[in-house]
Design an enzyme around this catalytic site. Structure first.
Site, short mmCIF file in Angstrom:
data_model
loop_
_atom_site.label_atom_id
_atom_site.label_comp_id
_atom_site.label_asym_id
_atom_site.label_seq_id
_atom_site.Cartn_x
_atom_site.Cartn_y
_atom_site.Cartn_z
N CYS A 184 39.06 49.03 34.20
CA CYS A 184 40.52 49.09 34.37
C CYS A 184 40.95 50.13 35.40
O CYS A 184 41.33 49.81 36.51
CB CYS A 184 41.20 49.36 33.03
N ARG A 239 30.18 48.52 32.31
CA ARG A 239 30.80 48.08 33.56
C ARG A 239 31.35 49.25 34.36
O ARG A 239 32.06 50.09 33.85
CB ARG A 239 31.92 47.07 33.26
N ASP A 294 33.82 30.53 25.50
CA ASP A 294 33.11 31.36 26.47
C ASP A 294 31.93 30.56 27.01
O ASP A 294 31.30 29.80 26.26
CB ASP A 294 32.61 32.66 25.83
N ARG A 314 26.50 34.61 23.63
CA ARG A 314 27.67 35.26 23.03
C ARG A 314 28.26 34.39 21.91
O ARG A 314 28.58 34.88 20.83
CB ARG A 314 28.72 35.51 24.12
N THR A 321 38.28 40.56 35.82
CA THR A 321 38.69 40.55 37.23
C THR A 321 38.18 41.84 37.88
O THR A 321 38.91 42.82 37.99
CB THR A 321 40.23 40.45 37.38
N VAL A 328 38.57 42.00 25.67
CA VAL A 328 39.97 41.61 25.55
C VAL A 328 40.13 40.34 24.73
O VAL A 328 40.92 40.27 23.78
CB VAL A 328 40.61 41.42 26.94
N THR A 339 43.83 41.06 34.57
CA THR A 339 44.53 41.87 35.58
C THR A 339 44.43 41.20 36.94
O THR A 339 43.33 40.87 37.40
CB THR A 339 43.92 43.27 35.66
#
Length: 427
Positions: A258, A328, A33, A38, A83, A14, A118
Site C-alpha cells: 500500500c 510483498r 480465486d 488457495r 495492483t 483484502v 487501488t
C-alpha cells in the site's frame, strides 16, 4: 432491497475478510480465486494470511471456487485483486484487467461490478468498463453498472477490520450508488460514506497512503540529519510530541502493498496529464533509499571495528510489517542486497514468513533461529512479537561477543537496558 448474491474475486488479504463477512451475515457468496491451492486451503478452513481466524473461514452460505461456472450465480461482483507496480515503478493493472475479463464472461443484465483494488483516478471508467463491455457485449449504465469502494484493510490489525472501518462507496449513477451503499451497509457496522463520484473515491484511496508516505519520508530524512548532528531521533520526536498538534510519525522502512506502492498510481496519472509531481516523488525517493541508508550504517560500524575476518550480519524479520506473513515489497531485502554486494555475509530469520516464498520472491534463504551462526551485527528489522518477547537476551545470544553491534530499525528495544559493551544504533 432484494438480497444481492455476492462474488468476491481475489481472496488475498483484502478479499477473504470481505467474503467471510458476507458469508457470516448469511448472504449467498462465492469466494473466487484462480489459485487452486488457495481455494483448497480455504475449503479446509485454513487461511495462510492469518487475517481470518480458522474457525471463521467456513460458513454455510459461503463457497470457495476457482471455477468460472460458480460465478454465474452472483449479481454483485467485488474485485479485490492486487495492483502492484512493475520494475519501472509504473502501475501494473494486469490483475485488475484479468479479473474484469473473468467477470465479463459471466456478466448479466442487472449485475453490478464494484472494484476495491487501488487504482489511479479514472481507471474504473477508462480501463475496466471497456473490458467489461467488450467481452460481455453489454452496455454499462443500461445493462449493468459499476462502482468503486476503496479497500482499507490493515493487515495484522485485529481492531480495525473490514466491518469496523467506515466504507467509502461510489457508483456509476445515483441508482447504482444506492445499491452499492446498502449492500455494504448490510455488513459494515461502521457505516458508509457516499463519495461524489467514482474518480473521487479512487483518488481518496491513493491520497490516504500518499499522505502517510510523505509523513514517514519527512521523519526518515530527519533521522538522517539527526544522525549527522549526533542526537537520537526518538528523543527529538518525543520532545516535539509534547505539543498537542504534532503529528506522531516514526522513521522506518516503507514496504508492503500500500504505502510504498499507491503514490505511484497517483503520480502516473498526474504525468499522463502533463503534471510532474515534485513533493510526492521526493518522498518516494527518500523512503526507497532507506534500506541503503541502514546498510551503509552497518558497514560504517564494521569498518570502525577494523575486523580482518569476514563479518556476518543476522537480520531478524523479512515481512513488510510485524506479525503478518506478507512478504510483498519487503524493504528489508534492500538491506540484504546492499550488504551482500559489499561482500558481507547475511543470515535471515523470520517466524512468520514462508521459506519457499522468500526463496522464490527474493532468493533469500530463511533460517530458524536455532540455525543461526554467531554474528557481528544483529539487525532488529521487524518487531514480531517473538522478537519483542525475546528482547535483549535474544539479541545477545545471537552475537559473537559482548561488544557487538545492534541495529534497531523499529526502535523497539529498550535503550535504557542496553547490555554493557553493546553498541546500539537506531533510526
Amino acid at each position: 432491497m432484494t438480497e444481492r448474491k455476492i462474488a468476491v474475486v481475489g481472496l488475498g488479504y483484502v478479499g477473504l475478510p470481505v467474503a467471510v463477512s458476507y458469508g457470516r451475515a448469511g448472504f449467498p457468496c462465492v469466494g473466487f480465486d484462480i489459485d487452486q491451492t488457495r481455494i483448497a486451503e480455504l475449503k479446509k478452513g485454513c487461511d495462510r494470511t492469518e487475517e481470518v481466524e480458522d474457525g471463521d473461514v467456513l460458513h454455510d452460505s459461503l463457497t470457495y471456487s476457482s471455477e468460472l461456472d460458480d460465478l454465474k450465480q452472483a449479481d454483485f461482483y467485488i474485485v479485490t485483486v492486487p495492483t502492484p507496480i512493475d520494475s519501472a515503478r509504473r502501475p501494473d493493472m494486469g490483475a485488475v484487467l484479468a479479473a474484469s475479463r473473468t467477470v465479463a464472461k459471466v456478466l448479466k443484465k442487472g449485475d453490478i461490478v464494484v472494484y476495491e483494488s487501488t487504482v489511479y483516478p479514472g481507471a474504473t471508467e477508462e480501463d475496466c468498463i471497456p473490458v467489461l463491455e467488450e467481452i460481455s457485449g453489454l452496455n454499462c449504465g443500461t445493462d449493468f453498472s459499476v462502482g468503486y469502494s476503496p479497500e482499507r484493510i490493515n493487515p495484522g490489525d485485529k481492531e480495525h477490520r473490514f466491518e469496523t472501518i467506515l466504507k467509502v462507496v461510489s457508483g456509476y449513477d445515483e441508482a447504482t450508488l444506492d445499491i452499492v451503499a446498502r449492500t455494504y451497509e448490510a455488513v459494515v457496522t461502521a457505516g458508509v460514506y457516499r463519495a461524489a463520484n467514482i474518480k473521487t473515491a479512487e483518488a481518496a484511496k491513493v491520497i490516504e497512503n500518499s499522505q502517510r508516505d510523505l509523513n514517514i519520508a519527512f521523519v526518515n530524512e530527519l533521522s538522517q540529519i539527526f544522525d549527522l548532528v549526533g542526537i537520537d531521533t526518538q528523543d527529538v520526536l518525543e520532545a516535539a510530541g509534547t505539543k498537542w498538534n504534532f503529528l506522531k510519525f516514526t522513521p522506518g522502512l516503507v514496504g508492503g502493498h500500500c504505502i510504498g506502492v499507491d503514490p505511484y498510481y497517483l503520480t502516473h496519472k498526474a504525468e499522463q496529464l502533463g503534471h510532474h509531481p515534485q513533493v510526492i516523488l521526493a518522498g518516494r525517493r527518500v523512503n526507497d533509499r532507506m534500506g541503503h541508508h541502514v546498510a551503509m550504517q552497518i558497514i560504517k560500524m564494521l569498518m570502525k571495528r577494523g575486523r580482518t575476518d569476514t563479518p556476518r550480519v543476522t537480520i531478524l524479520g523479512l515481512t513488510f510489517k510485524e506479525n503478518v506473513p506478507d512478504l510483498r515489497n519487503s524493504k528489508v531485502v534492500d538491506i540484504i542486497t546492499e550488504l551482500e554486494n559489499m561482500g558481507i555475509k547475511t543470515q535471515v530469520t523470520d517466524p512468520w514468513a514462508d521459506k519457499a516464498e522468500a526463496m522464490e520472491e527474493y532468493g533469500v534463504t530463511l533460517k530458524d533461529t536455532t540455525e543461526l551462526e554467531p554474528a557481528d551485527v544483529v539487525v532488529f528489522a521487524v518487531s514480531h512479537r517473538d522478537y519483542m518477547d525475546g528482547g535483549w537476551p535474544l539479541v545477545q545470544s545471537l552475537l559473537k561477543s559482548n561488544d557487538g553491534f545492534v541495529v534497531d530499525i523499529k526502535s523497539a528495544l529498550d535503550r535504557a537496558t542496553t547490555p554493557e559493551g553493546l553498541t546500539l544504533w537506531r533510526l
